[in-house]
Design a protein around this motif. Structure first.
Motif, mmCIF file in Angstrom:
data_model
loop_
_atom_site.group_PDB
_atom_site.id
_atom_site.type_symbol
_atom_site.label_atom_id
_atom_site.label_comp_id
_atom_site.label_asym_id
_atom_site.label_seq_id
_atom_site.Cartn_x
_atom_site.Cartn_y
_atom_site.Cartn_z
ATOM 1 N N ALA A 30 -7.245 7.920 4.323
ATOM 2 C CA ALA A 30 -7.211 9.222 4.980
ATOM 3 C C ALA A 30 -5.887 9.391 5.704
ATOM 4 C CB ALA A 30 -8.365 9.325 5.983
ATOM 5 N N SER A 31 -5.478 10.621 5.896
ATOM 6 C CA SER A 31 -4.217 10.898 6.556
ATOM 7 C C SER A 31 -4.236 10.327 7.965
ATOM 8 C CB SER A 31 -3.972 12.402 6.607
ATOM 9 O OG SER A 31 -5.012 13.031 7.297
ATOM 10 N N ARG A 267 -18.362 6.854 4.905
ATOM 11 C CA ARG A 267 -17.508 7.211 6.032
ATOM 12 C C ARG A 267 -16.352 6.237 6.151
ATOM 13 N NH1 ARG A 267 -20.968 7.517 11.331
ATOM 14 N NH2 ARG A 267 -18.869 7.482 12.188
ATOM 15 N N GLY A 268 -15.144 6.787 6.295
ATOM 16 C CA GLY A 268 -13.969 5.956 6.455
ATOM 17 C C GLY A 268 -13.394 5.421 5.161
ATOM 18 N N ASP A 269 -14.026 5.711 4.033
ATOM 19 C CA ASP A 269 -13.547 5.214 2.737
ATOM 20 C C ASP A 269 -13.162 6.402 1.869
ATOM 21 O OD1 ASP A 269 -13.010 4.029 0.336
ATOM 22 O OD2 ASP A 269 -14.992 3.139 0.063
ATOM 23 N N ALA A 270 -11.875 6.787 1.902
ATOM 24 C CA ALA A 270 -11.412 7.956 1.157
ATOM 25 C C ALA A 270 -11.610 7.801 -0.341
ATOM 26 C CB ALA A 270 -9.932 8.212 1.465
ATOM 27 N N SER A 271 -11.636 6.556 -0.828
ATOM 28 C CA SER A 271 -11.789 6.343 -2.273
ATOM 29 C C SER A 271 -13.157 6.787 -2.777
ATOM 30 C CB SER A 271 -11.562 4.868 -2.623
ATOM 31 O OG SER A 271 -12.592 4.050 -2.110
ATOM 32 N N SER A 272 -14.137 6.938 -1.869
ATOM 33 C CA SER A 272 -15.471 7.356 -2.301
ATOM 34 C C SER A 272 -15.506 8.827 -2.700
ATOM 35 C CB SER A 272 -16.512 7.084 -1.202
ATOM 36 O OG SER A 272 -16.301 7.892 -0.062
ATOM 37 N N LEU A 273 -14.393 9.543 -2.517
ATOM 38 C CA LEU A 273 -14.308 10.945 -2.903
ATOM 39 C C LEU A 273 -13.675 11.144 -4.279
ATOM 40 C CD1 LEU A 273 -13.119 12.495 0.491
ATOM 41 C CD2 LEU A 273 -15.355 12.837 -0.594
#
Length: 299
Positions: A30-31, A267-273
């Protein structure tokens, strides 16, 4: 912010290596200005995604066409079952900031950008308090024929036609490429299978082509709707490590495929998107069947 590659082939090769190795191991972080979690949202949340295309009163046997009557039944069933439609920004806010999603979230998506999305689907969504994301093929926006070939196609809406629904929050317009959703029987010269490289295409040329195509799509969306693209739907679901990495560096936070499953966001894991699965919804599915299909897995 848009990424512009320099002219150095060496630089492009170095970028490609980094993207391939780091794809989901940190490149999607995340940014840095993302706030710390601000809620008591659960650490993970399940997200079913529905995929539609065109709506027509006579869908025939196509798996890509749903009648307005059936769509209305399916949307009413979602509403009655307690589902709340979510937007790309809500998914990002959950992962980045811990902003809780609704108790029963569902992401309704439509591919290609057919005029029937604004004529039939958008009013039904509004009547049921729902919303959807439409992934548009940039070169076909507002068109009734295929490119400059004069071949009739199912009409696609213009961004001007979609704007009132976007302003109401009913439709969110996102990218399905600008011109990488080729048709093999028409794009006989330079045909590309989705966003994949052509046979024998050099890596740096491929990266330039993908970047240029995405940039044109994003610029049109930004100009019409006042914001950069956040989500990207891969034509035919086809993708690779280079496209995933490049989209991340160009600011895309979510990518979707056509694989069928229920997603688990973390939550906190941008790769899950990235690489999210979607259920293709068809004419022969009742509203009750749609609801049953997307139920959260039993623990």
């Amino acid at each position: 912010m848009q990424l512009h590659f320099g002219k150095s082939g060496l630089l492009r090769r170095m970028v490609a290596v980094v993207l391939s190795v780091c794809l989901l191991a940190g490149a999607a972080a995340a940014s840095s200005d993302a706030a710390a979690p601000v809620s008591t949202a659960p650490e993970t949340d399940y997200l079913p995604i529905l995929m539609y295309h065109h709506f027509d009163a006579q869908p025939g046997t196509s798996k890509m066409i749903v009648s307005p009557t059936r769509f209305a039944e399916q949307m009413a069933a979602l509403k009655n079952a307690g589902y709340t439609a979510v937007t790309p920004q809500q998914l990002i806010d959950y992962v980045d900031k811990g902003v809780a999603l609704p108790e029963k979230p569902v992401w309704i998506t439509m591919d290609d950008g057919y005029r029937s999305n604004v004529e039939y689907a958008a009013p039904v969504l509004a009547q049921n308090g729902l919303k959807a994301t439409v992934f548009c093929i940039g070169i076909s926006v507002g068109k009734t024929t295929y490119k400059n070939m004069g071949v009739p196609i199912i009409p696609h809406f213009s961004y001007e036609e979609a704007k009132p629904w976007s302003d109401q929050g009913i439709l969110t317009i996102q990218s399905h490429t600008y011109d990488m959703h080729n048709v093999s029987t028409l794009d006989k010269v330079g045909y590309r299978r989705g966003v994949l490289p052509r046979a024998g295409e050099a890596l740096d040329a491929y990266m330039d082509a993908f970047h240029t195509d995405y940039y044109k799509s994003n610029e049109a969306i930004r100009k019409s709707f006042g914001a950069d693209n956040l989500a990207f739907a891969y034509p035919f679901g086809l993708h690779n490590a280079v496209t995933e990495g490049m989209l991340q560096t160009m600011g895309v936070r979510i990518t979707v495929t056509i694989r069928e499953d229920i997603n688990k966001l973390v939550r906190g894991d941008a790769s899950s998107l990235y690489g999210l699965a979607r259920f293709n919804i068809t004419e022969d599915m009742t509203g009750a069947q749609v609801v049953a299909k997307i139920q959260e897995p039993a623990v």
